[in-house]
Motif scaffolding. Structure first.
Motif, PDB file in Angstrom:
ATOM      1  N   ILE A  32       0.883  -1.166   0.000  1.00  0.00           N
ATOM      2  CA  ILE A  32       0.000   0.000   0.000  1.00  0.00           C
ATOM      3  C   ILE A  32       0.919   1.214   0.000  1.00  0.00           C
ATOM      4  CG2 ILE A  32      -1.777   1.252   1.282  1.00  0.00           C
ATOM      5  CD1 ILE A  32      -2.524  -1.455   2.627  1.00  0.00           C
ATOM      6  N   ASN A  33       1.142   1.782  -1.165  1.00  0.00           N
ATOM      7  CA  ASN A  33       2.094   2.892  -1.267  1.00  0.00           C
ATOM      8  C   ASN A  33       1.430   4.211  -0.896  1.00  0.00           C
ATOM      9  OD1 ASN A  33       4.323   1.334  -2.254  1.00  0.00           O
ATOM     10  ND2 ASN A  33       3.238   1.178  -4.216  1.00  0.00           N
ATOM     11  N   THR A  34       2.061   4.924   0.016  1.00  0.00           N
ATOM     12  CA  THR A  34       1.521   6.217   0.451  1.00  0.00           C
ATOM     13  C   THR A  34       2.595   7.293   0.397  1.00  0.00           C
ATOM     14  OG1 THR A  34       2.153   6.117   2.785  1.00  0.00           O
ATOM     15  CG2 THR A  34       0.134   4.940   2.162  1.00  0.00           C
ATOM     16  N   THR A  35       2.158   8.528   0.616  1.00  0.00           N
ATOM     17  CA  THR A  35       3.109   9.624   0.773  1.00  0.00           C
ATOM     18  C   THR A  35       3.856   9.443   2.090  1.00  0.00           C
ATOM     19  OG1 THR A  35       1.502  10.945   1.997  1.00  0.00           O
ATOM     20  CG2 THR A  35       1.522  11.215  -0.398  1.00  0.00           C
ATOM     21  N   ALA A  36       4.876  10.275   2.290  1.00  0.00           N
ATOM     22  CA  ALA A  36       5.671  10.171   3.522  1.00  0.00           C
ATOM     23  C   ALA A  36       5.151  11.103   4.614  1.00  0.00           C
ATOM     24  CB  ALA A  36       7.133  10.485   3.214  1.00  0.00           C
ATOM     25  N   GLN A  37       3.922  11.621   4.461  1.00  0.00           N
ATOM     26  CA  GLN A  37       3.312  12.485   5.481  1.00  0.00           C
ATOM     27  C   GLN A  37       2.922  11.624   6.674  1.00  0.00           C
ATOM     28  OE1 GLN A  37       0.309  14.138   2.862  1.00  0.00           O
ATOM     29  NE2 GLN A  37      -0.208  15.546   4.507  1.00  0.00           N
ATOM     30  N   HIS A  38       3.874  11.393   7.549  1.00  0.00           N
ATOM     31  CA  HIS A  38       3.619  10.446   8.643  1.00  0.00           C
ATOM     32  C   HIS A  38       2.474  10.904   9.538  1.00  0.00           C
ATOM     33  CE1 HIS A  38       6.727   7.467   7.943  1.00  0.00           C
ATOM     34  NE2 HIS A  38       7.389   8.464   7.387  1.00  0.00           N
ATOM     35  N   SER A  39       1.656   9.946   9.956  1.00  0.00           N
ATOM     36  CA  SER A  39       0.458  10.095  10.787  1.00  0.00           C
ATOM     37  C   SER A  39      -0.736  10.679  10.030  1.00  0.00           C
ATOM     38  CB  SER A  39       0.715  10.889  12.082  1.00  0.00           C
ATOM     39  OG  SER A  39       0.667  12.269  11.834  1.00  0.00           O
ATOM     40  N   SER A  40      -0.519  11.134   8.799  1.00  0.00           N
ATOM     41  CA  SER A  40      -1.673  11.536   7.977  1.00  0.00           C
ATOM     42  C   SER A  40      -1.331  11.313   6.506  1.00  0.00           C
ATOM     43  CB  SER A  40      -2.056  12.983   8.243  1.00  0.00           C
ATOM     44  OG  SER A  40      -0.942  13.811   8.035  1.00  0.00           O
ATOM     45  N   ALA A  41      -0.799  10.142   6.214  1.00  0.00           N
ATOM     46  CA  ALA A  41      -0.338   9.839   4.855  1.00  0.00           C
ATOM     47  C   ALA A  41      -1.525   9.659   3.908  1.00  0.00           C
ATOM     48  CB  ALA A  41       0.504   8.567   4.885  1.00  0.00           C
ATOM     49  N   ARG A  42      -1.246   9.841   2.627  1.00  0.00           N
ATOM     50  CA  ARG A  42      -2.280   9.637   1.600  1.00  0.00           C
ATOM     51  C   ARG A  42      -1.811   8.570   0.620  1.00  0.00           C
ATOM     52  NH1 ARG A  42      -5.859  14.208  -0.176  1.00  0.00           N
ATOM     53  NH2 ARG A  42      -6.573  14.983   1.827  1.00  0.00           N
ATOM     54  N   PHE A  43      -2.794   7.881   0.019  1.00  0.00           N
ATOM     55  CA  PHE A  43      -2.437   6.810  -0.906  1.00  0.00           C
ATOM     56  C   PHE A  43      -1.766   7.351  -2.155  1.00  0.00           C
ATOM     57  CE2 PHE A  43      -6.091   4.933   1.326  1.00  0.00           C
ATOM     58  CZ  PHE A  43      -5.438   3.842   1.858  1.00  0.00           C
ATOM     59  N   LEU A  44      -0.756   6.643  -2.621  1.00  0.00           N
ATOM     60  CA  LEU A  44      -0.201   6.908  -3.947  1.00  0.00           C
ATOM     61  C   LEU A  44      -0.791   5.869  -4.897  1.00  0.00           C
ATOM     62  CD1 LEU A  44       3.466   7.701  -2.907  1.00  0.00           C
ATOM     63  CD2 LEU A  44       1.714   9.303  -3.710  1.00  0.00           C
ATOM     64  N   ASP A  45      -0.540   4.585  -4.604  1.00  0.00           N
ATOM     65  CA  ASP A  45      -1.209   3.540  -5.373  1.00  0.00           C
ATOM     66  C   ASP A  45      -1.180   2.217  -4.617  1.00  0.00           C
ATOM     67  OD1 ASP A  45       1.498   3.072  -5.703  1.00  0.00           O
ATOM     68  OD2 ASP A  45       1.227   2.110  -7.635  1.00  0.00           O
ATOM     69  N   ILE A  46      -2.059   1.303  -5.055  1.00  0.00           N
ATOM     70  CA  ILE A  46      -2.118  -0.032  -4.471  1.00  0.00           C
ATOM     71  C   ILE A  46      -2.033  -1.026  -5.630  1.00  0.00           C
ATOM     72  CG2 ILE A  46      -3.483  -1.650  -3.076  1.00  0.00           C
ATOM     73  CD1 ILE A  46      -4.858   0.769  -1.802  1.00  0.00           C
ATOM     74  N   PRO A  47      -0.829  -1.484  -5.958  1.00  0.00           N
ATOM     75  CA  PRO A  47      -0.702  -2.434  -7.067  1.00  0.00           C
ATOM     76  C   PRO A  47      -1.420  -3.746  -6.717  1.00  0.00           C
ATOM     77  CG  PRO A  47       1.469  -1.725  -6.268  1.00  0.00           C
ATOM     78  CD  PRO A  47       0.464  -1.172  -5.321  1.00  0.00           C
TER      79      PRO A  47
END
Ligand code: ADP
Ligand code: ASP
Ligand code: MG
Length: 418
Positions: free
Chosen positions: A102-117
Motif C-alpha cells: 500500500i504505497n503512500t506519501t511520507a506524510q507520517h500520521s496523515s499519509a495519503r495513498f499513492l497507489d495499491i498495485p
C-alpha cells in the motif's frame, strides 16, 4: 470471481469471540461465491493505548516512530482473523501494508495513498486464496518507512481497496446498524437513513461524524465505490445498513438531513491585531507551518479607535482542535517575538464544541440559519462563532451545551420523522 471488500472496526474485533463472529460473516460471503478482501482495525482501545505509550515516551515524538508503533494494532487483528478463517477451512492469509504494498506519501500520521498495485494479492487469489485479510490504517512511504493514514483511517483503506480491485461493494461493518440523522448515542430520536448522498456524508464526516473517515467518503465519491455502513452484530443482507450514493439515487430528501458535532474544539482570539494588508497571512502562515488545523476564522474590524493604537485594530478569532492549542500558542508567541505580528493578548477558550446542520436542500432553501439560531436561542445557548458553506451551517458553543444543542436542532428540523 466477483469481489467484495468488508471492513471491520475496532469494536467489531474487540476480542476473540468477536473475531470469530467476523470470520463467520466473511465465510458466508465466500460461500456465496465471492473473493473477499477484509480490512481490519486494531482491537478497540488498542490504538489509543499505543498512542498513549508514544506520548508518554516522547512528547514531541518522531512521527515515523509514532507510525511504527501505532500501526501495529492492526497487524495483530489481521493475523488473528486469518488464523480463525484457516481454522474454519477458509483459505486466508494476512497482509501488512508493505506486503501488498500500500504505497503512500511520507506524510507520517496523515499519509495519503499513492497507489495499491494488485499484482501480489491477485496472484494469491489465482493460487486459491479466498480471503486477503489486510491490516487497515497503514501503508509504506517511498522511503520504505511504515506510515499511517490518520485516526479512523481503516475506512479509507477499505474504500481504496474497493476502488483498486473494482469490488462489487465496500461494506463497512461497525457498532451501529447504519448512518443516522445524528449520532444515535446523543439522541434516541436519531433516525437511520436508507441512503445518504456522498456530498452530505462528506460534510457530516468532516464536521465530526466519525462513523466514516472523511477521506474514505472523498475516495468513494471520486471512484464511484458502492459504499455501505452496516452492523457487525446483527444478521445482515444486501439491503441492510445505509448506502452512500449519488444525490440523484435518492428520491426524497429534506432541507436538512443531519446534525454533526465535534466535541474537542478550542477558540483562540488575538486581541488588538493591526488592521493592515498582510496581517492574516502573517498569522495563519506560522499556524499552518506548526501543523495547526485552523477551522473557523472571524475577523471583525473594530470601529473604535484605541488611544494607545495609532492605526486601526481588529481582533482575530479562530478555532482549532483542543489538543493543538499549545502548538498554536507557541507559533503565535514566536511570530510576535520575531516582530511579524503584534497583539496585546492571546485568549484561549478550551471549553467549546462545534455543532453543525447539513443538507443539500440548503442550496435552494432560505431560512435555515434563522431556524437554527432560533432553536439554540430557545434553549438559551449562546453562539460564539458561526460559519457557513453551501450545504452546512456550523456554530461554536460552550461544550457543556453540546448534547442539548444537537437534540434541539434534531427536533427543530424534524429529523425524527421520515
Ligand atoms: P469503528 O470502530 O467501527 O470504525 P467508529 O467508532 O469509528 O467505529 O464509528 C462508529 C460510531 O460513529 C458510532 O458508534 C456512533 O457513535 C458514531 N456516529 C457519529 N455520528 C454518527 C451518525 N450520524 N450515524 C451513525 N453513527 C454515528
Ligand atoms: N485503529 C485506528 C484508529 O483507531 C484506525 C481505525 O480503526 O480506523 O484510529
Ligand atoms: Mg472508525
Amino acid at each position: 470471481m466477483p469481489l467484495l471488500v468488508m471492513k471491520f472496526g475496532g469494536t467489531s474485533v474487540a476480542d476473540l469471540d468477536r473475531i470469530k463472529n467476523v470470520a463467520l460473516k466473511v465465510q458466508r460471503e465466500v460461500e456465496r461465491g465471492y473473493d473477499v478482501i477484509v480490512i481490519v482495525s486494531a482491537m478497540s482501545g488498542k490504538t489509543n493505548e499505543l498512542v498513549g505509550w508514544v506520548e508518554a515516551t516522547s512528547p514531541l515524538f518522531d512521527a515515523r516512530e509514532y507510525d511504527a508503533v501505532v500501526s501495529s494494532g492492526e497487524n495483530i487483528t489481521a493475523g488473528l482473523l486469518s488464523l480463525r478463517l484457516q481454522e474454519m477451512g477458509v483459505p486466508a492469509r494476512s497482509w501488512q501494508g508493505w506486503q501488498v504494498p500500500i504505497n503512500t506519501t511520507a506524510q507520517h500520521s496523515s499519509a495519503r495513498f499513492l497507489d495499491i498495485p494488485r499484482t501480489n494479492i491477485d496472484h494469491k487469489f489465482a493460487e486459491g486464496m479466498k480471503v486477503a485479510v489486510v491490516a487497515g490504517f497503514q501503508g509504506v512511504s517511498p522511503e520504505g518507512r511504515i506510515t499511517t493514514l490518520g485516526r479512523g483511517g481503516s475506512d479509507t483503506t477499505a474504500v481504496a481497496f474497493a476502488a483498486a480491485f473494482e469490488a462489487e461493494r465496500c461494506d463497512i461493518y461497525t457498532d451501529v446498524d447504519g448512518i443516522y440523522t445524528t449520532d444515535p448515542r446523543i439522541t434516541s430520536k436519531a433516525r437511520k437513513l436508507e441512503k445518504i448522498a456522498f456530498e452530505e456524508m462528506l460534510e457530516l464526516a468532516s464536521l465530526g461524524a466519525k462513523v466514516l473517515q472523511t477521506r474514505s467518503v472523498e475516495l468513494a465519491m471520486r471512484y464511484k465505490v458502492r459504499l455501505r455502513v452496516l452492523s457487525s452484530f446483527e444478521d445482515t443482507d444486501e439491503n441492510s445498513g445505509t448506502l452512500v450514493c449519488d444525490e440523484d439515487e435518492i428520491m426524497e430528501s429534506k432541507v436538512i438531513n443531519g446534525v454533526a458535532y465535534s466535541r474537542e474544539e478550542a477558540k483562540i482570539t488575538l486581541v488588538t491585531v493591526e488592521d493592515k494588508p498582510g496581517i492574516s497571512a502573517a498569522i495563519f502562515a506560522p499556524l499552518a507551518d506548526a501543523g495547526v488545523n485552523v477551522d473557523m476564522i472571524v475577523q471583525n474590524i473594530s470601529e473604535k479607535n484605541y488611544e494607545d493604537h495609532p492605526g486601526s485594530v481588529t481582533d482575530m478569532t479562530f478555532s482549532c482542535p483542543v489538543n493543538q492549542v499549545a502548538r498554536a500558542r507557541k507559533a503565535m508567541e514566536e511570530a510576535k517575538a520575531a516582530g511579524h505580528i503584534a497583539y496585546d493578548e492571546l485568549i484561549v477558550d478550551s471549553e467549546v464544541a462545534k455543532v453543525s446542520v447539513v443538507g443539500i436542500g440548503m442550496r435552494s432553501h432560505a431560512g435555515v440559519a434563522a431556524r437554527m439560531f432560533k432553536a439554540l436561542a430557545d434553549e438559551n445557548i449562546n453562539i460564539k462563532v458561526i460559519s457557513t458553506s453551501e450545504i452546512k451551517i456550523s456554530v461554536l458553543i460552550d461544550r457543556k451545551y453540546m448534547e442539548l444543542a444537537v437534540q434541539a436542532l434534531h427536533d427543530a428540523f424534524k429529523l425524527e420523522a421520515a
